[in-house]
Design a protein around this motif. Sequence first.
Motif, mmCIF file in Angstrom:
data_model
loop_
_atom_site.group_PDB
_atom_site.id
_atom_site.type_symbol
_atom_site.label_atom_id
_atom_site.label_comp_id
_atom_site.label_asym_id
_atom_site.label_seq_id
_atom_site.Cartn_x
_atom_site.Cartn_y
_atom_site.Cartn_z
ATOM 1 N N TYR A 60 0.839 -1.196 0.000
ATOM 2 C CA TYR A 60 0.000 0.000 0.000
ATOM 3 C C TYR A 60 0.873 1.245 0.000
ATOM 4 C CZ TYR A 60 -4.227 -2.689 0.674
ATOM 5 O OH TYR A 60 -5.274 -3.548 0.506
ATOM 6 N N ARG A 62 -0.550 4.425 0.110
ATOM 7 C CA ARG A 62 -1.265 5.499 0.800
ATOM 8 C C ARG A 62 -2.227 4.866 1.790
ATOM 9 N NH1 ARG A 62 -5.669 8.763 -0.960
ATOM 10 N NH2 ARG A 62 -5.461 10.851 -0.149
ATOM 11 N N LEU A 152 -10.343 10.930 0.354
ATOM 12 C CA LEU A 152 -10.976 9.926 -0.513
ATOM 13 C C LEU A 152 -11.140 10.427 -1.947
ATOM 14 C CD1 LEU A 152 -13.636 8.431 1.923
ATOM 15 C CD2 LEU A 152 -11.544 7.325 1.076
ATOM 16 N N GLN A 153 -11.085 11.736 -2.149
ATOM 17 C CA GLN A 153 -11.189 12.288 -3.504
ATOM 18 C C GLN A 153 -9.883 12.166 -4.268
ATOM 19 O OE1 GLN A 153 -12.649 16.290 -3.139
ATOM 20 N NE2 GLN A 153 -14.587 15.643 -2.235
ATOM 21 N N HIS A 154 -8.796 11.962 -3.548
ATOM 22 C CA HIS A 154 -7.462 11.856 -4.167
ATOM 23 C C HIS A 154 -7.341 10.531 -4.892
ATOM 24 C CE1 HIS A 154 -3.114 12.280 -4.533
ATOM 25 N NE2 HIS A 154 -3.027 11.037 -4.161
ATOM 26 N N ARG A 155 -6.870 10.563 -6.122
ATOM 27 C CA ARG A 155 -6.642 9.346 -6.911
ATOM 28 C C ARG A 155 -5.158 9.210 -7.138
ATOM 29 N NH1 ARG A 155 -11.088 7.459 -5.719
ATOM 30 N NH2 ARG A 155 -12.940 8.026 -6.847
ATOM 31 N N MET A 156 -4.653 8.014 -6.963
ATOM 32 C CA MET A 156 -3.220 7.784 -7.183
ATOM 33 C C MET A 156 -2.981 7.340 -8.589
ATOM 34 S SD MET A 156 -1.654 6.444 -3.652
ATOM 35 C CE MET A 156 -0.076 6.960 -4.267
#
Length: 156
Positions: A60, A62, A152-156
């Motif tokens: 993981y 993040r 939660l809005q952050h996308r990797m």
Amino acid sequence: ASQWRAHPVWMSHVLADSDRTIWLNAQNGPLFFSRDVTVHVAWHATVSFMWLQLLYTAGYRRVLMAGFDNSYTQAASAREGDVIDQGAEADANHFDPGYFQGKRWQAADTSHMEATYMLARKIYEEDGRTLLNCTHGGALEVLPRQPLEEALQHRM
């Protein structure tokens, strides 16, 4: 479907084995962070520290921590590992007042817990990973904070 379980091997005499149980070489002693829990895992202060090592080993990048307030209501004289009989009193230290109600539990040391979180943060950041405290309120201040909704809005 059966869930995966991870337990220290030294508890194998009281916990059932299954094809979905991972037995870990959990070690105490000087504080360390295991980057590979298939070799060993540090067993210190809070079960969440063990899980941070498991998540690291699993790759993981993040980790968002929610519900970690890092404070306990217990006798001022209580020391980490002291056994406390909760009795019929509601449990003020967990998400559910019945969590330890009628049970015995070990006193917490939030300073030791903070040390584990600081070490985990250091290891995660050295590897370009992120460990965030997404708890609303609480006393866990050694990790960077971000509201859960925003994280939660952050996308990797």
